[in-house]
Design a protein around this motif. Structure first.
Motif, short mmCIF file in Angstrom:
data_model
loop_
_atom_site.label_atom_id
_atom_site.label_comp_id
_atom_site.label_asym_id
_atom_site.label_seq_id
_atom_site.Cartn_x
_atom_site.Cartn_y
_atom_site.Cartn_z
N ASN A 195 0.83 -1.20 0.00
CA ASN A 195 0.00 0.00 0.00
C ASN A 195 0.87 1.25 0.00
N THR A 196 0.64 2.13 -0.98
CA THR A 196 1.24 3.45 -0.93
C THR A 196 0.16 4.52 -0.87
N GLY A 197 -1.10 4.11 -0.88
CA GLY A 197 -2.22 5.04 -0.82
C GLY A 197 -2.83 5.07 0.57
N THR A 198 -4.17 4.88 0.62
CA THR A 198 -4.90 4.93 1.88
C THR A 198 -5.79 3.72 2.01
N ILE A 199 -5.73 3.06 3.16
CA ILE A 199 -6.64 1.98 3.52
C ILE A 199 -7.39 2.44 4.77
N LYS A 200 -8.71 2.54 4.71
CA LYS A 200 -9.44 3.00 5.89
C LYS A 200 -10.78 2.28 6.04
N ASN A 201 -11.15 2.09 7.30
CA ASN A 201 -12.41 1.42 7.64
C ASN A 201 -12.53 0.05 6.97
N CYS A 202 -11.45 -0.71 7.03
CA CYS A 202 -11.45 -2.06 6.47
C CYS A 202 -11.21 -3.07 7.59
N GLY A 203 -11.95 -4.17 7.54
CA GLY A 203 -11.81 -5.18 8.57
C GLY A 203 -11.71 -6.58 8.00
N VAL A 204 -10.90 -7.41 8.64
CA VAL A 204 -10.77 -8.82 8.27
C VAL A 204 -11.35 -9.62 9.43
N ASN A 205 -12.51 -10.22 9.20
CA ASN A 205 -13.25 -10.87 10.29
C ASN A 205 -12.78 -12.29 10.59
N SER A 206 -12.35 -13.02 9.56
CA SER A 206 -11.99 -14.42 9.78
C SER A 206 -11.13 -14.91 8.63
N GLY A 207 -10.45 -16.03 8.89
CA GLY A 207 -9.62 -16.63 7.86
C GLY A 207 -8.23 -16.95 8.38
N GLU A 208 -7.33 -17.22 7.44
CA GLU A 208 -5.98 -17.66 7.80
C GLU A 208 -4.98 -17.21 6.75
N LEU A 209 -3.88 -16.64 7.22
CA LEU A 209 -2.72 -16.35 6.38
C LEU A 209 -1.59 -17.24 6.86
N ARG A 210 -0.95 -17.92 5.92
CA ARG A 210 0.15 -18.80 6.29
C ARG A 210 1.30 -18.55 5.32
N GLY A 211 2.46 -18.18 5.87
CA GLY A 211 3.62 -17.92 5.04
C GLY A 211 4.82 -18.73 5.49
N LEU A 212 5.54 -19.32 4.53
CA LEU A 212 6.75 -20.09 4.80
C LEU A 212 7.93 -19.38 4.17
N PHE A 213 8.97 -19.18 4.96
CA PHE A 213 10.16 -18.46 4.49
C PHE A 213 11.37 -19.20 5.03
N SER A 214 12.19 -19.81 4.16
CA SER A 214 13.29 -20.63 4.65
C SER A 214 14.59 -20.33 3.91
N SER A 215 15.62 -21.06 4.29
CA SER A 215 16.96 -20.81 3.75
C SER A 215 17.04 -21.07 2.25
N GLN A 216 16.07 -21.78 1.70
CA GLN A 216 16.09 -22.01 0.26
C GLN A 216 15.80 -20.72 -0.51
N SER A 217 15.16 -19.75 0.16
CA SER A 217 14.81 -18.50 -0.50
C SER A 217 16.04 -17.59 -0.55
N THR A 218 17.04 -18.00 -1.32
CA THR A 218 18.36 -17.37 -1.26
C THR A 218 18.37 -15.94 -1.75
N LYS A 219 17.45 -15.57 -2.65
CA LYS A 219 17.47 -14.24 -3.21
C LYS A 219 16.43 -13.31 -2.59
N VAL A 220 15.74 -13.78 -1.56
CA VAL A 220 14.71 -12.98 -0.92
C VAL A 220 15.32 -12.14 0.18
N SER A 221 15.18 -10.81 0.08
CA SER A 221 15.72 -9.92 1.11
C SER A 221 14.72 -9.70 2.24
N GLY A 222 13.43 -9.71 1.92
CA GLY A 222 12.43 -9.46 2.95
C GLY A 222 11.10 -10.10 2.65
N PHE A 223 10.44 -10.57 3.70
CA PHE A 223 9.15 -11.23 3.58
C PHE A 223 8.25 -10.61 4.65
#
Length: 273
Positions: free
Chosen positions: A181-209
């Motif tokens: 986001n470089t703009g504006t996010i307002k009055n937004c809600g996330v009521n339910s669900g799941e975010l799952r992220g895996l980040f490991s040593s194999q990700s050799t070229k990834v600087s940030g997650f």
């Protein structure tokens, strides 16, 4: 006066959803530049219409100066999910990846949910993506450069494995409403669900997650938002890399502002090595 008369009798073909500057001659003989656009406001009622809007943004329409509204609650289970006519289909975010900037396709207007609910967002990134972009951003929107407001998300499921997408994805952002986001996010809600992220040593070229319940990473404004979804982060052997998780936004260190927001969703982090 008709359009044909305004342009001195010449008939031209205009494509829908495009914006044009035209030079017209008025009745007193003066010339002036006027802006023509199909509509200044559109209303979306169905999952198909939301997907069609997404496809227009992804072909280059930024919708700057326009307002997109939701007219109903929208269930995305007809266009994305584990079993859509026998196939697993992930939602393709609105907008293309935000870096490098010369290749981006982004939303720059106002997306007003009218406090309607978008149900069953489903994204499962487990397959290689060979895009040459330097980063990847995942969510309902890929990147927001305008305003997203008055929107409720329910039963959102995002699964992201950075090991799969590591060839050139230096920066990776995951959020339910928008990855970046470089703009504006307002009055937004996330009521339910799941975010799952895996980040490991194999990700050799990834600087940030970066993972956030509402926004993956923000250099813009986030106001009066909340998250109730569960966030899982797994990091292995990446002590020298950025792996940042937040209930609202994974990061706002690039100048972003976050106000009047809260998170009550569970955040679970496993880090080994």
């Amino acid at each position: 006066m008709t359009t044909e008369e305004l342009i001195s009798g010449k008939i031209i073909a205009l494509e829908l959803d495009e914006e044009y500057d035209i030079i017209v001659t008025t009745n007193d003989g003066k010339t002036e530049t006027r802006k023509i656009q199909e509509k200044s406001e559109e209303t979306i009622y169905t999952a198909k219409e939301l997907a069609d809007f997404r496809d227009k943004v992804n072909t280059g329409l930024s919708y700057e100066g326009k307002i997109i509204k939701l007219g109903n609650d929208i269930d995305l289970s007809s266009v994305c999910g584990r079993n859509i006519n026998g196939q697993e289909i992930s939602w393709e975010p609105i907008g293309l990846n935000p870096f490098p900037y010369e290749e981006e396709k982004y939303f720059g207007g106002t997306f007003d949910g009218n406090y309607h609910v978008i149900n069953n967002l489903y994204i499962n990134i487990q397959e290689p993506n060979n895009s040459g972009c330097h980063s990847i951003a995942i969510g309902l929107f890929c990147g927001n450069y305008g305003t997203i407001q008055n929107l409720i998300m329910e039963h959102s499921y995002i699964y992201y494995n950075s090991d799969i997408i590591n060839s050139s994805k230096e920066w990776q952002f995951v959020g339910v409403v928008t990855g970046f986001n470089t703009g504006t996010i307002k009055n937004c809600g996330v009521n339910s669900g799941e975010l799952r992220g895996l980040f490991s040593s194999q990700s050799t070229k990834v600087s940030g997650f970066y993972i956030g319940g509402v926004v993956g990473c923000s250099s813009g404004n986030i106001d009066s938002c909340y998250n109730k979804s569960t966030i899982y982060g797994e990091a292995y052997n990446n002590s020298s890399k950025f792996f940042i998780i937040g209930g609202i936004s994974g990061d706002t260190e690039w100048g972003g502002q976050t106000n009047n927001c809260y998170n009550v969703g569970e955040i679970i982090v496993n880090k080994n090595g």
